[in-house]
Write a protein that holds these residues in place. Structure first.
Motif, mmCIF file in Angstrom:
data_model
loop_
_atom_site.group_PDB
_atom_site.id
_atom_site.type_symbol
_atom_site.label_atom_id
_atom_site.label_comp_id
_atom_site.label_asym_id
_atom_site.label_seq_id
_atom_site.Cartn_x
_atom_site.Cartn_y
_atom_site.Cartn_z
ATOM 1 N N MET A 102 -7.360 -4.750 -7.027
ATOM 2 C CA MET A 102 -6.858 -4.860 -5.642
ATOM 3 C C MET A 102 -7.953 -4.410 -4.671
ATOM 4 S SD MET A 102 -3.446 -3.118 -3.966
ATOM 5 C CE MET A 102 -2.328 -3.895 -5.123
ATOM 6 N N ARG A 103 -8.360 -5.294 -3.779
ATOM 7 C CA ARG A 103 -9.416 -4.968 -2.831
ATOM 8 C C ARG A 103 -8.898 -4.031 -1.752
ATOM 9 N NH1 ARG A 103 -9.095 -10.348 -2.112
ATOM 10 N NH2 ARG A 103 -8.927 -10.003 0.143
ATOM 11 N N ASP A 104 -9.801 -3.211 -1.204
ATOM 12 C CA ASP A 104 -9.411 -2.266 -0.164
ATOM 13 C C ASP A 104 -8.932 -2.959 1.103
ATOM 14 O OD1 ASP A 104 -9.958 -0.161 -1.784
ATOM 15 O OD2 ASP A 104 -11.920 0.286 -0.925
ATOM 16 N N ASP A 105 -9.401 -4.203 1.339
ATOM 17 C CA ASP A 105 -8.994 -4.908 2.549
ATOM 18 C C ASP A 105 -7.843 -5.875 2.303
ATOM 19 O OD1 ASP A 105 -10.359 -6.732 1.020
ATOM 20 O OD2 ASP A 105 -11.488 -7.613 2.683
ATOM 21 N N SER A 106 -7.174 -5.727 1.139
ATOM 22 C CA SER A 106 -6.056 -6.610 0.821
ATOM 23 C C SER A 106 -4.732 -5.866 1.003
ATOM 24 C CB SER A 106 -6.168 -7.139 -0.614
ATOM 25 O OG SER A 106 -6.061 -6.075 -1.541
ATOM 26 N N CYS A 107 -3.682 -6.616 1.261
ATOM 27 C CA CYS A 107 -2.342 -6.067 1.458
ATOM 28 C C CYS A 107 -1.774 -5.579 0.122
ATOM 29 C CB CYS A 107 -1.454 -7.153 2.056
ATOM 30 S SG CYS A 107 0.288 -6.710 2.223
ATOM 31 N N VAL A 108 -1.218 -4.377 0.089
ATOM 32 C CA VAL A 108 -0.682 -3.842 -1.164
ATOM 33 C C VAL A 108 0.583 -4.580 -1.600
ATOM 34 C CG1 VAL A 108 -1.632 -1.529 -0.841
ATOM 35 C CG2 VAL A 108 0.649 -2.055 0.055
ATOM 36 N N ALA A 109 1.206 -5.316 -0.693
ATOM 37 C CA ALA A 109 2.447 -6.015 -1.023
ATOM 38 C C ALA A 109 2.209 -7.440 -1.498
ATOM 39 C CB ALA A 109 3.378 -6.018 0.186
ATOM 40 N N CYS A 110 1.373 -8.201 -0.770
ATOM 41 C CA CYS A 110 1.195 -9.621 -1.103
ATOM 42 C C CYS A 110 -0.214 -9.952 -1.562
ATOM 43 C CB CYS A 110 1.576 -10.490 0.087
ATOM 44 S SG CYS A 110 0.385 -10.417 1.464
#
Length: 256
Positions: free
Chosen positions: A1-9
């Protein structure tokens, strides 16, 4: 999971796109605390604009005891039935729906570190929303049974407590031990069964809280979900039995 990605989608977070929603949510949540503080917290949530807008936020009309979204003034029907309440109150931020169930399951059973930061920030928002200006003496958590801790590898609420404590400047203390392994609450049918399963489930960890003063000793008790409240009330009962009635226990959870 990238730091700039949404944790939900897992979509990309574009700060400019979520600016308007962040401001609207911060205004909605900041009735008891300063808007700049709430805006910083909301804008810092690792959600994209679409997921932030769909956050299942509990509204302003709630049961004064358990924090459930409730249209009438005062207590909900369930809280009217409770005798010998051990909690001063419970407050939660989000309604527990399928979105929350899936996301919390990912955190509990995969230990995603970004979700720990996300959920800790949600708890910080709960505290600022409902307890702005309240001084807590310590934070305590609902402990896991030793066997379940070994299976899972970590206590998900302990990680959140450390981050919350750092955010609001309140020490975390280990007040309780879990002495009874109970079935998951989702596997128990009915309020009575849940309350019976939690009877005698916790014991005192032995920490000394100090002498009672003129003001009550205020403890902030954390868990991820408030369902019937039986777990949190059992914890509070054990604390009061050992720390004395001068202890006032307030619980906060992410979901209700």
């Amino acid at each position: 999971m990238r730091d700039d990605s949404c944790v939900a989608c897992a979509g990309r977070i574009v700060l400019q796109a979520k600016e308007s929603t962040s401001r609207n949510l911060a205004r909605q949540l900041s009735s008891r605390t300063r808007y700049p503080v709430m805006y910083r917290l909301v804008a810092g949530l690792s959600l994209c604009a679409a997921c932030l807008e769909q956050l299942p936020l509990i509204g302003e009309e709630i049961c004064l005891q358990c924090g459930r979204e409730y249209a009438a003034d005062g207590l909900c029907q369930d809280c009217h039935k409770i005798t010998g309440e051990t909690l001063q109150s419970n407050r939660s931020l989000l309604r527990y729906n399928e979105w929350g169930k899936d996301l919390l399951g990912t955190y509990k059973y995969r230990g995603e570190e970004r979700l720990a930061a996300f959920y800790a920030k949600l708890l910080t928002i709960v505290v600022h929303r409902y307890h702005a200006g309240t001084s807590f003496d310590c934070i305590a958590t609902v402990p896991l049974h030793e066997q379940r801790l070994q299976e899972r590898g970590f206590n998900q609420v302990d990680l959140l407590a450390k981050r919350l404590g750092a955010d609001i400047g309140v020490p975390v203390r280990s007040l309780l031990l879990r002495t009874k392994r109970t079935a998951k609450l989702s596997q128990q049918t009915g309020r009575t069964a849940r309350e019976e399963s939690m009877d005698g489930a916790f014991s005192w960890a032995g920490e000394h809280l100090g002498q009672a003063g003129e003001s009550p000793y205020r403890i902030l008790l954390l868990d991820d979900i408030y369902t019937t409240g039986s777990t949190l009330r059992s914890c509070a009962k054990t604390i009061i039995e050992h720390a004395g009635p001068h202890s006032h226990i307030y619980s906060v959870t992410i979901y209700r």
